[in-house]
Design a protein around this motif. Sequence first.
Motif, PDB file in Angstrom:
ATOM      1  N   LEU A  72       7.001   8.597  -2.024  1.00  0.00           N
ATOM      2  CA  LEU A  72       7.286   8.452  -0.597  1.00  0.00           C
ATOM      3  C   LEU A  72       8.707   7.966  -0.353  1.00  0.00           C
ATOM      4  CD1 LEU A  72       5.840   8.393   2.286  1.00  0.00           C
ATOM      5  CD2 LEU A  72       5.604   5.941   1.863  1.00  0.00           C
ATOM      6  N   PHE A  73       9.092   6.870  -1.026  1.00  0.00           N
ATOM      7  CA  PHE A  73      10.409   6.280  -0.760  1.00  0.00           C
ATOM      8  C   PHE A  73      11.526   7.014  -1.491  1.00  0.00           C
ATOM      9  CE2 PHE A  73       7.534   2.824   0.464  1.00  0.00           C
ATOM     10  CZ  PHE A  73       7.986   2.641   1.761  1.00  0.00           C
ATOM     11  N   HIS A  74      11.204   7.687  -2.594  1.00  0.00           N
ATOM     12  CA  HIS A  74      12.190   8.561  -3.216  1.00  0.00           C
ATOM     13  C   HIS A  74      12.568   9.674  -2.250  1.00  0.00           C
ATOM     14  CE1 HIS A  74      13.854  11.761  -5.736  1.00  0.00           C
ATOM     15  NE2 HIS A  74      14.156  10.810  -6.619  1.00  0.00           N
ATOM     16  N   GLN A  75      11.566  10.268  -1.608  1.00  0.00           N
ATOM     17  CA  GLN A  75      11.831  11.343  -0.654  1.00  0.00           C
ATOM     18  C   GLN A  75      12.610  10.822   0.547  1.00  0.00           C
ATOM     19  OE1 GLN A  75      10.582  14.441  -1.661  1.00  0.00           O
ATOM     20  NE2 GLN A  75      12.071  15.211  -0.162  1.00  0.00           N
ATOM     21  N   LEU A  76      12.265   9.623   1.012  1.00  0.00           N
ATOM     22  CA  LEU A  76      12.972   9.031   2.140  1.00  0.00           C
ATOM     23  C   LEU A  76      14.457   8.880   1.832  1.00  0.00           C
ATOM     24  CD1 LEU A  76      12.592   7.475   4.964  1.00  0.00           C
ATOM     25  CD2 LEU A  76      12.628   5.408   3.556  1.00  0.00           C
ATOM     26  N   LEU A  77      14.779   8.375   0.655  1.00  0.00           N
ATOM     27  CA  LEU A  77      16.180   8.163   0.293  1.00  0.00           C
ATOM     28  C   LEU A  77      16.885   9.469  -0.044  1.00  0.00           C
ATOM     29  CD1 LEU A  77      15.716   4.932  -1.836  1.00  0.00           C
ATOM     30  CD2 LEU A  77      16.928   5.101   0.340  1.00  0.00           C
ATOM     31  N   ALA A  78      16.151  10.413  -0.613  1.00  0.00           N
ATOM     32  CA  ALA A  78      16.766  11.698  -0.965  1.00  0.00           C
ATOM     33  C   ALA A  78      17.077  12.535   0.269  1.00  0.00           C
ATOM     34  CB  ALA A  78      15.841  12.470  -1.907  1.00  0.00           C
ATOM     35  N   ASP A  79      16.249  12.432   1.306  1.00  0.00           N
ATOM     36  CA  ASP A  79      16.387  13.292   2.482  1.00  0.00           C
ATOM     37  C   ASP A  79      17.296  12.719   3.559  1.00  0.00           C
ATOM     38  OD1 ASP A  79      14.685  15.045   1.281  1.00  0.00           O
ATOM     39  OD2 ASP A  79      12.945  14.590   2.543  1.00  0.00           O
ATOM     40  N   HIS A  80      17.639  11.420   3.462  1.00  0.00           N
ATOM     41  CA  HIS A  80      18.380  10.790   4.551  1.00  0.00           C
ATOM     42  C   HIS A  80      19.568  10.010   4.006  1.00  0.00           C
ATOM     43  CE1 HIS A  80      15.047  11.922   7.143  1.00  0.00           C
ATOM     44  NE2 HIS A  80      14.210  11.309   6.304  1.00  0.00           N
ATOM     45  N   ASP A  81      20.585   9.894   4.823  1.00  0.00           N
ATOM     46  CA  ASP A  81      21.832   9.233   4.431  1.00  0.00           C
ATOM     47  C   ASP A  81      21.682   7.723   4.626  1.00  0.00           C
ATOM     48  OD1 ASP A  81      24.393   8.589   3.781  1.00  0.00           O
ATOM     49  OD2 ASP A  81      25.358   9.770   5.367  1.00  0.00           O
ATOM     50  N   ILE A  82      21.013   7.095   3.671  1.00  0.00           N
ATOM     51  CA  ILE A  82      20.704   5.663   3.746  1.00  0.00           C
ATOM     52  C   ILE A  82      21.495   4.940   2.661  1.00  0.00           C
ATOM     53  CG2 ILE A  82      18.879   3.928   3.514  1.00  0.00           C
ATOM     54  CD1 ILE A  82      16.915   6.102   4.510  1.00  0.00           C
ATOM     55  N   SER A  83      22.260   3.932   3.060  1.00  0.00           N
ATOM     56  CA  SER A  83      23.136   3.221   2.126  1.00  0.00           C
ATOM     57  C   SER A  83      22.591   1.866   1.701  1.00  0.00           C
ATOM     58  CB  SER A  83      24.516   3.019   2.765  1.00  0.00           C
ATOM     59  OG  SER A  83      25.101   4.253   3.111  1.00  0.00           O
ATOM     60  N   TYR A  84      21.558   1.391   2.387  1.00  0.00           N
ATOM     61  CA  TYR A  84      21.086   0.020   2.162  1.00  0.00           C
ATOM     62  C   TYR A  84      19.593  -0.031   2.456  1.00  0.00           C
ATOM     63  CZ  TYR A  84      20.368  -4.862   3.915  1.00  0.00           C
ATOM     64  OH  TYR A  84      19.904  -6.128   4.195  1.00  0.00           O
ATOM     65  N   ILE A  85      18.858  -0.748   1.636  1.00  0.00           N
ATOM     66  CA  ILE A  85      17.430  -0.970   1.844  1.00  0.00           C
ATOM     67  C   ILE A  85      17.154  -2.466   1.838  1.00  0.00           C
ATOM     68  CG2 ILE A  85      15.154  -0.813   0.753  1.00  0.00           C
ATOM     69  CD1 ILE A  85      15.830   1.744   2.156  1.00  0.00           C
ATOM     70  N   LYS A  86      16.522  -2.937   2.907  1.00  0.00           N
ATOM     71  CA  LYS A  86      16.008  -4.310   2.934  1.00  0.00           C
ATOM     72  C   LYS A  86      14.524  -4.240   2.604  1.00  0.00           C
ATOM     73  CE  LYS A  86      15.430  -8.391   5.892  1.00  0.00           C
ATOM     74  NZ  LYS A  86      15.668  -8.963   7.243  1.00  0.00           N
ATOM     75  N   TRP A  87      14.167  -4.728   1.419  1.00  0.00           N
ATOM     76  CA  TRP A  87      12.806  -4.626   0.876  1.00  0.00           C
ATOM     77  C   TRP A  87      12.063  -5.925   1.170  1.00  0.00           C
ATOM     78  CZ3 TRP A  87      11.391  -0.834  -3.235  1.00  0.00           C
ATOM     79  CH2 TRP A  87      10.095  -1.027  -3.741  1.00  0.00           C
ATOM     80  N   ASP A  88      11.154  -5.883   2.116  1.00  0.00           N
ATOM     81  CA  ASP A  88      10.488  -7.105   2.577  1.00  0.00           C
ATOM     82  C   ASP A  88       9.080  -7.217   2.004  1.00  0.00           C
ATOM     83  OD1 ASP A  88      10.256  -9.487   3.936  1.00  0.00           O
ATOM     84  OD2 ASP A  88      10.745  -8.647   5.891  1.00  0.00           O
ATOM     85  N   MET A  89       8.510  -8.416   2.088  1.00  0.00           N
ATOM     86  CA  MET A  89       7.137  -8.696   1.648  1.00  0.00           C
ATOM     87  C   MET A  89       6.683  -9.917   2.435  1.00  0.00           C
ATOM     88  SD  MET A  89       5.386 -10.926  -0.673  1.00  0.00           S
ATOM     89  CE  MET A  89       4.091 -10.825  -1.896  1.00  0.00           C
ATOM     90  N   ASN A  90       5.792  -9.707   3.418  1.00  0.00           N
ATOM     91  CA  ASN A  90       5.568 -10.714   4.450  1.00  0.00           C
ATOM     92  C   ASN A  90       4.215 -11.406   4.413  1.00  0.00           C
ATOM     93  OD1 ASN A  90       7.928 -11.101   6.096  1.00  0.00           O
ATOM     94  ND2 ASN A  90       7.746  -8.965   6.670  1.00  0.00           N
ATOM     95  N   ARG A  91       3.562 -11.429   3.286  1.00  0.00           N
ATOM     96  CA  ARG A  91       2.385 -12.290   3.175  1.00  0.00           C
ATOM     97  C   ARG A  91       2.095 -12.561   1.713  1.00  0.00           C
ATOM     98  NH1 ARG A  91      -3.712 -10.340   3.402  1.00  0.00           N
ATOM     99  NH2 ARG A  91      -3.708 -12.254   2.193  1.00  0.00           N
ATOM    100  N   ASN A  92       1.438 -13.683   1.461  1.00  0.00           N
ATOM    101  CA  ASN A  92       1.025 -14.021   0.104  1.00  0.00           C
ATOM    102  C   ASN A  92      -0.361 -13.465  -0.184  1.00  0.00           C
ATOM    103  OD1 ASN A  92       2.740 -17.149   0.425  1.00  0.00           O
ATOM    104  ND2 ASN A  92       3.412 -15.370  -0.701  1.00  0.00           N
ATOM    105  N   MET A  93      -0.701 -13.425  -1.464  1.00  0.00           N
ATOM    106  CA  MET A  93      -1.932 -12.763  -1.895  1.00  0.00           C
ATOM    107  C   MET A  93      -3.164 -13.643  -1.673  1.00  0.00           C
ATOM    108  SD  MET A  93      -0.989 -10.954  -5.489  1.00  0.00           S
ATOM    109  CE  MET A  93       0.499 -10.003  -5.709  1.00  0.00           C
ATOM    110  N   THR A  94      -4.206 -12.996  -1.215  1.00  0.00           N
ATOM    111  CA  THR A  94      -5.558 -13.552  -1.250  1.00  0.00           C
ATOM    112  C   THR A  94      -6.472 -12.422  -1.716  1.00  0.00           C
ATOM    113  OG1 THR A  94      -5.910 -12.939   1.059  1.00  0.00           O
ATOM    114  CG2 THR A  94      -5.169 -15.191   0.625  1.00  0.00           C
ATOM    115  N   ASP A  95      -7.735 -12.715  -1.919  1.00  0.00           N
ATOM    116  CA  ASP A  95      -8.702 -11.673  -2.296  1.00  0.00           C
ATOM    117  C   ASP A  95      -8.174 -10.827  -3.454  1.00  0.00           C
ATOM    118  OD1 ASP A  95     -10.140 -12.554  -0.039  1.00  0.00           O
ATOM    119  OD2 ASP A  95      -9.125 -11.113   1.251  1.00  0.00           O
ATOM    120  N   VAL A  96      -7.663 -11.496  -4.473  1.00  0.00           N
ATOM    121  CA  VAL A  96      -7.024 -10.773  -5.573  1.00  0.00           C
ATOM    122  C   VAL A  96      -8.104 -10.151  -6.453  1.00  0.00           C
ATOM    123  CG1 VAL A  96      -5.401 -10.915  -7.479  1.00  0.00           C
ATOM    124  CG2 VAL A  96      -5.084 -12.363  -5.471  1.00  0.00           C
ATOM    125  N   PHE A  97      -8.458  -8.940  -6.083  1.00  0.00           N
ATOM    126  CA  PHE A  97      -9.482  -8.170  -6.792  1.00  0.00           C
ATOM    127  C   PHE A  97      -9.033  -6.720  -6.793  1.00  0.00           C
ATOM    128  CE2 PHE A  97     -13.284  -5.682  -7.331  1.00  0.00           C
ATOM    129  CZ  PHE A  97     -14.085  -6.412  -8.198  1.00  0.00           C
TER     130      PHE A  97
END
Length: 733
Positions: A463-488
């Motif tokens: 998905l994200f390979h295609q996003l970067l390959a198809d569009h002129d994107i120079s920067y990615i802010k990679w976020d992660m907005n919650r901690n883990m629960t229900d780790v199964f």
Amino acid sequence: MSIRKDPETGLITLHTAHTSYQLWADELGIVHHLYYGPSIGEADLRGLEFRSDCGFSPQPAGLDAQRDYSLDTLCQEYTGSGVGDYRIGCLRLTAADGSRAADLRFAGAEILPGKYELPGLPAAFDNGGECETLRLTLKDPVTGLTVVLLYGVYHDADVITRAALVENGGSAAIQLDKAASACLDLPFGEWELIHFHGRHCMERQPERTPLAHAIQTLRSARGASSHQHNPFAILAAPHTTEDAGECLGAMLVYSGNFKIECEVSQMHSTRLVAGISDDDFRWTLAPGEQFVTPEVLFSYSAKGLSQLSWQYHHFLQHNIIRSVWRDHPRPILINNWEATYMDFDAQRIWDIARQAKELGVEMLVLDDGWFGSRVDDRSGLGDWQFNEKKLGCTFNELIGKIREMGLLFGLWIEPEMVSPNAELYKAHPEWALTIPGRAPTTGRSQLVLDMGRPDVVDYLYGLFHQLLADHDISYIKWDMNRNMTDVFSRLLPTERQGEAAHRYMLGLYDLLGRLTRDFPEVLFEGCAGGGGRFDAGILAYCPQIWCSDDTDPIHRIKIQYGTSFGYPPAAMGSHVSASPNHQTGRSTLLSTRSTVAMAGTFGYELDLQRLTEDEKDEVRCHIQQCKEIQPLVLNGRYDRLTDAMTDTCFTAWQFTAQDQSRAMVSVVVIDPQANPWPIHVRLKGLDPSALYHETLTDHTYTGAALCHAGLTLPIMQGDYPAVQIMIERIDAV
């Protein structure tokens, strides 16, 4: 050679430019740790070991009469379990017969050129002949378990890396309940623990406490290295300061659940054990399989905390960060988040971009809200299709117009998460971490994808390979907005659920590695609700990390101060935001916000269109100034001139060129005083015999005068005023 083994005694000494590390395997195969500290040459320190009959400390089999020999009192390189050492252990397991013991004995040592690698995990690398590897093998003769201790010795950097490979050489499966990366036993000395605690919007606050005759633990069980504790700790002698005294650091190259434990033993030795947290951890090791532990970076300084920080800064910049952006100035960007949050369309973004370009900004970053049904933080995650209806154009039209303005384009993504109402979750509910029969726990109205599943990682990669390959994107802010629960994990059998959290990290590193290798020209910035995953593991893929969601400059001073003890300022994402600040309501001067943001990777997080014309002129000047000092921030030496946690009136810091040709001193008044004391700062790191011109009073001084006598600033009053002082070498005395 950096690693030397005495052919007669078997004594092994690791040498860096200013330190030595010594170990030795005795006739029983127990590997003793003898020393880590300032260089000792070829001295044999075995005679310094203290042995006594310490009551209730047992002897290994066959040594009944030798009561002064006990694993419970010896300083060791890596401990087994259940055979007589009652202190913090490195290893805990369950064998096929239910027994829990591991008796590790020396089985060989190899000295190899270059740096070892850790399959599946980020680790330090060798830039070409700067590292040697010691490979030390320990074996348990009953279970067949083998532990290979790896040491990477970086001579010039004064860094020794450690990791362990745990291998099952037996005929039956073994359950690992703990597998630490490294143990460091310090036989003598008084030590204090410096660690970096916090919370969301107030990360990495330094705290210094004496080590007690107890176990003191730093840990995260949140599935990320966390806002609350950082996987970096310092042991310092009681009187160690910025510029004098002994200290040593231990930094994990890992972004998930971790544990750093310290214990002062009954014999007053100090043990530090670091690695993956053993809380809820269990790994099935089949015959012939190997478990790879994360790397630990050890560094020692006899010249205080500043020297230790410089060593880590240089090492992370040159031996952890792989990005082509590592040595290059970063684009000055405008992020639309605090200007619009999720309430925007293409025209509003173009208007922000047009104003930004006119003021000298180089990149526009489109933050959360551009995809799927995402109109608030309760929906849309996982459905990464551009929302043409909301934006009013196609993705390429949006980007194309921004590029026509002469700006680069950057994009916010949060690949590891999914909203419960997303089409992705409806199609693949098994891809999320949820427990059968239980309603899932949510955080920020979202679930965590099971990154330990290869099918999830492959899907996100495509998905994200295609996003970067198809569009002129120079920067990615990679976020992660919650901690883990229900780790199964729905992919793992019942007996292997203890592997889910670590497999998540292996999947994340796989995804980050593939995308950053495929698109090396893209600047990736790590983020986890701000600074919730600010660690060396993320830096191996992202040369910068958003330091905190708190953009209040007065708070940021403390956050960036604490972060600087281990991590380089060039890795700290830091932006100018609106005033009053959106998190605290505090009002500060634009010049103060800019001064603080220039101590990291500089950008803006506000609507520039709302500024007055005078403020816009000020922004133009700040951007030009930032470009001039970027080489200092990127490659210079950073000094903490004051203690941001205890100095109540002002805070000051300094960047100095490696060749001492120029420096920049920043001072922020955090508590303007009536009838004030003088603000006085002493500089650091200048050539004492050279002449320097300083811009504060337009005078010329020797480097010695600036460092020993210092500068006195005029009275500074108002709403947290700041000043930047440029220091330029003009001649030699």
